[in-house]
Design a protein around this motif. Structure first.
Motif, PDB file in Angstrom:
ATOM      1  N   LYS A 187      78.051  58.869 -94.052  1.00 25.83           N
ATOM      2  CA  LYS A 187      77.735  57.339 -93.541  1.00 25.83           C
ATOM      3  C   LYS A 187      78.589  56.297 -94.576  1.00 25.83           C
ATOM      4  N   ASN A 188      79.178  55.292 -93.770  1.00 19.12           N
ATOM      5  CA  ASN A 188      80.029  54.699 -94.619  1.00 19.12           C
ATOM      6  C   ASN A 188      80.121  53.144 -94.477  1.00 19.12           C
ATOM      7  N   ALA A 189      78.911  52.873 -93.978  1.00 16.65           N
ATOM      8  CA  ALA A 189      78.664  51.363 -93.405  1.00 16.65           C
ATOM      9  C   ALA A 189      77.925  50.561 -94.558  1.00 16.65           C
ATOM     10  N   GLY A 190      77.635  51.186 -95.530  1.00 17.46           N
ATOM     11  CA  GLY A 190      76.880  50.368 -96.660  1.00 17.46           C
ATOM     12  C   GLY A 190      77.569  49.057 -97.163  1.00 17.46           C
ATOM     13  N   TRP A 191      79.033  49.142 -97.102  1.00 15.91           N
ATOM     14  CA  TRP A 191      79.439  48.095 -97.686  1.00 15.91           C
ATOM     15  C   TRP A 191      80.084  46.898 -96.800  1.00 15.91           C
ATOM     16  N   ARG A 192      79.786  47.334 -95.499  1.00 15.06           N
ATOM     17  CA  ARG A 192      80.206  46.331 -94.151  1.00 15.06           C
ATOM     18  C   ARG A 192      79.595  45.159 -94.419  1.00 15.06           C
ATOM     19  N   ASN A 193      80.453  43.889 -94.347  1.00 13.98           N
ATOM     20  CA  ASN A 193      79.688  42.620 -94.358  1.00 13.98           C
ATOM     21  C   ASN A 193      79.575  41.769 -93.088  1.00 13.98           C
ATOM     22  N   ILE A 194      80.376  42.456 -92.213  1.00 15.93           N
ATOM     23  CA  ILE A 194      80.268  41.857 -90.723  1.00 15.93           C
ATOM     24  C   ILE A 194      80.282  43.016 -89.666  1.00 15.93           C
ATOM     25  N   ARG A 195      79.676  42.742 -88.697  1.00 20.88           N
ATOM     26  CA  ARG A 195      79.688  44.025 -87.694  1.00 20.88           C
ATOM     27  C   ARG A 195      79.900  43.621 -86.054  1.00 20.88           C
ATOM     28  N   PRO A 196      80.608  44.355 -85.415  1.00 22.69           N
ATOM     29  CA  PRO A 196      80.755  44.032 -84.055  1.00 22.69           C
ATOM     30  C   PRO A 196      79.628  44.241 -83.044  1.00 22.69           C
ATOM     31  N   VAL A 197      79.278  43.244 -82.289  1.00 22.62           N
ATOM     32  CA  VAL A 197      78.263  43.282 -81.308  1.00 22.62           C
ATOM     33  C   VAL A 197      78.760  43.014 -79.830  1.00 22.62           C
ATOM     34  N   ILE A 198      78.370  44.276 -78.920  1.00 22.77           N
ATOM     35  CA  ILE A 198      78.853  44.151 -77.882  1.00 22.77           C
ATOM     36  C   ILE A 198      77.946  43.059 -76.749  1.00 22.77           C
ATOM     37  N   LYS A 199      78.609  42.229 -76.056  1.00 22.07           N
ATOM     38  CA  LYS A 199      77.741  41.222 -75.258  1.00 22.07           C
ATOM     39  C   LYS A 199      77.793  41.985 -74.161  1.00 22.07           C
ATOM     40  N   GLU A 200      76.790  42.686 -73.701  1.00 19.63           N
ATOM     41  CA  GLU A 200      76.626  43.592 -72.304  1.00 19.63           C
ATOM     42  C   GLU A 200      76.959  42.685 -71.054  1.00 19.63           C
ATOM     43  N   ASP A 201      76.600  41.287 -71.254  1.00 16.40           N
ATOM     44  CA  ASP A 201      77.083  40.630 -70.098  1.00 16.40           C
ATOM     45  C   ASP A 201      78.444  40.326 -69.633  1.00 16.40           C
ATOM     46  N   LYS A 202      79.187  40.457 -70.563  1.00 18.06           N
ATOM     47  CA  LYS A 202      80.498  40.296 -70.506  1.00 18.06           C
ATOM     48  C   LYS A 202      81.283  41.455 -70.356  1.00 18.06           C
ATOM     49  N   CYS A 203      80.830  42.629 -70.935  1.00 15.08           N
ATOM     50  CA  CYS A 203      81.511  43.874 -70.874  1.00 15.08           C
ATOM     51  C   CYS A 203      81.690  44.583 -69.511  1.00 15.08           C
ATOM     52  N   VAL A 204      82.825  44.764 -69.316  1.00 15.59           N
ATOM     53  CA  VAL A 204      83.133  45.589 -67.800  1.00 15.59           C
ATOM     54  C   VAL A 204      83.422  47.080 -68.177  1.00 15.59           C
ATOM     55  N   GLY A 205      83.205  47.578 -69.251  1.00 11.42           N
ATOM     56  CA  GLY A 205      83.258  49.192 -69.411  1.00 11.42           C
ATOM     57  C   GLY A 205      84.715  49.699 -69.238  1.00 11.42           C
ATOM     58  N   CYS A 206      85.787  49.022 -69.734  1.00 11.46           N
ATOM     59  CA  CYS A 206      87.066  49.333 -69.540  1.00 11.46           C
ATOM     60  C   CYS A 206      87.436  50.271 -70.539  1.00 11.46           C
ATOM     61  N   LEU A 207      86.689  50.626 -71.670  1.00 11.21           N
ATOM     62  CA  LEU A 207      86.941  51.503 -72.819  1.00 11.21           C
ATOM     63  C   LEU A 207      87.920  51.306 -73.633  1.00 11.21           C
ATOM     64  N   MET A 208      88.623  50.082 -73.656  1.00  8.66           N
ATOM     65  CA  MET A 208      89.875  49.735 -74.701  1.00  8.66           C
ATOM     66  C   MET A 208      89.387  49.671 -75.994  1.00  8.66           C
ATOM     67  N   CYS A 209      88.116  49.311 -76.202  1.00  4.49           N
ATOM     68  CA  CYS A 209      87.677  49.216 -77.856  1.00  4.49           C
ATOM     69  C   CYS A 209      87.402  50.647 -78.025  1.00  4.49           C
ATOM     70  N   TYR A 210      86.942  51.469 -77.339  1.00  5.11           N
ATOM     71  CA  TYR A 210      86.669  52.984 -77.396  1.00  5.11           C
ATOM     72  C   TYR A 210      87.966  53.758 -78.090  1.00  5.11           C
ATOM     73  N   LEU A 211      89.107  53.467 -77.245  1.00  3.04           N
ATOM     74  CA  LEU A 211      90.275  54.090 -77.262  1.00  3.04           C
ATOM     75  C   LEU A 211      90.838  53.530 -78.670  1.00  3.04           C
ATOM     76  N   TYR A 212      90.819  52.220 -79.148  1.00  6.04           N
ATOM     77  CA  TYR A 212      91.489  51.793 -80.144  1.00  6.04           C
ATOM     78  C   TYR A 212      90.642  51.634 -81.607  1.00  6.04           C
ATOM     79  N   CYS A 213      89.230  51.961 -81.532  1.00  6.65           N
ATOM     80  CA  CYS A 213      88.628  52.076 -82.723  1.00  6.65           C
ATOM     81  C   CYS A 213      89.325  53.120 -83.545  1.00  6.65           C
ATOM     82  N   PRO A 214      89.507  52.827 -84.951  1.00  5.27           N
ATOM     83  CA  PRO A 214      90.145  53.729 -85.818  1.00  5.27           C
ATOM     84  C   PRO A 214      89.253  54.806 -86.251  1.00  5.27           C
ATOM     85  N   ASP A 215      88.035  54.518 -86.181  1.00  2.00           N
ATOM     86  CA  ASP A 215      87.113  55.668 -86.570  1.00  2.00           C
ATOM     87  C   ASP A 215      86.374  56.303 -85.610  1.00  2.00           C
TER      88      ASP A 215
END
Ligand code: SF4
Ligand code: SF4
Length: 96
Positions: free
Chosen positions: A30-58
């Motif tokens: 687990k590597n998130a202990g030093w993270r100071n900001i986090r991404p939060v999904i806004k479900e009302d805007k998400c269309v499920g295109c999966l671009m974020c899934y494809l580009y997330c380096p981790d």
């Protein structure tokens, strides 16, 4: 464990696996202990295109009910997912 997408390039969205690329206990910890900001999904805007899934380096974004969720145990807070979302469905918020 190798990342799935390096072995098999999916042709359709339905070919993309549900799960994230890694599981704790193999070659990663687990590597998130030093993270100071986090991404939060806004479900009302998400269309499920999966671009974020494809580009997330981790590989820590996974499909969830036609949309996406984030495994915060492994997200490093880089913000690439926010940059790739054309629908403004990801906001970076301060860790508490
Ligand atoms: S890129 Fe944006 S709209 Fe597409 S799945 Fe990710 S959060 Fe949803
Ligand atoms: S902030 Fe970076 S590591 Fe976390 S989900 Fe987004 S792209 Fe992946």
């Amino acid at each position: 464990m190798k990342p799935y997408l390096r072995e098999q390039v999916p042709k359709n969205l339905s070919d993309i696996p549900e799960a994230t690329s890694y599981e704790a206990g193999y070659l990663v910890t687990k590597n998130a202990g030093w993270r100071n900001i986090r991404p939060v999904i806004k479900e009302d805007k998400c269309v499920g295109c999966l671009m974020c899934y494809l580009y997330c380096p981790d590989g820590v974004i996974y499909k969830s009910n036609e949309k996406v969720s984030i495994d915060y145990d492994f997200c490093k807070g880089c913000g690439i997912c926010k940059k790739t979302c054309k629908f403004g469905a990801i906001e970076m918020e301060a860790e508490e």
